[in-house]
Scaffold this motif. Structure first.
Motif, short mmCIF file in Angstrom:
data_model
loop_
_atom_site.label_atom_id
_atom_site.label_comp_id
_atom_site.label_asym_id
_atom_site.label_seq_id
_atom_site.Cartn_x
_atom_site.Cartn_y
_atom_site.Cartn_z
N ARG A 13 0.85 -1.19 0.00
CA ARG A 13 0.00 0.00 0.00
C ARG A 13 0.88 1.24 0.00
O ARG A 13 1.85 1.32 0.76
CB ARG A 13 -0.90 0.02 1.23
N TYR A 19 1.75 6.61 -5.82
CA TYR A 19 1.38 5.68 -6.88
C TYR A 19 1.32 6.39 -8.24
O TYR A 19 1.86 5.89 -9.22
CB TYR A 19 0.04 5.01 -6.58
N ARG A 20 0.65 7.54 -8.29
CA ARG A 20 0.54 8.28 -9.55
C ARG A 20 1.92 8.66 -10.08
O ARG A 20 2.20 8.50 -11.27
CB ARG A 20 -0.31 9.53 -9.37
N LYS A 23 3.82 5.47 -11.22
CA LYS A 23 3.23 4.94 -12.45
C LYS A 23 3.61 5.79 -13.65
O LYS A 23 3.97 5.27 -14.71
CB LYS A 23 1.71 4.87 -12.32
N VAL A 32 4.89 -0.30 -14.43
CA VAL A 32 5.08 -0.53 -13.00
C VAL A 32 5.69 -1.90 -12.71
O VAL A 32 6.68 -2.01 -11.99
CB VAL A 32 3.74 -0.36 -12.25
#
Length: 67
Positions: A13, A19-20, A23, A32
């Motif tokens: 997590r 994450y953005r 990625k 990824v």
């Protein structure tokens, strides 16, 4: 019935912002999954060094090394 070979998977997590960013940046290198595989392999093969950030309290860097 044939035996299926299923590779292990990892799950982690992270914040939506991290994450953005990951990625977007990893898309330049195949995506990824490809980047994560290469990072893992590089760590195992001692081709990558992880530097501790300025703040290390209660983090990965405050854990005693097992090496």
């Amino acid at each position: 019935m044939p035996t299926r070979n299923v590779s292990p998977t990892l799950s982690v997590r992270v914040s939506p912002a991290l994450y953005r960013s990951f990625k977007q940046k990893s898309s330049k290198y195949g995506g990824v999954s490809e980047v994560l595989r290469e990072l893992m392999l590089a760590l195992v093969e001692d081709r990558i060094t992880i530097k501790a950030p300025a703040i290390t309290e209660n983090s990965l860097y405050s854990i005693p090394s097992t090496n």
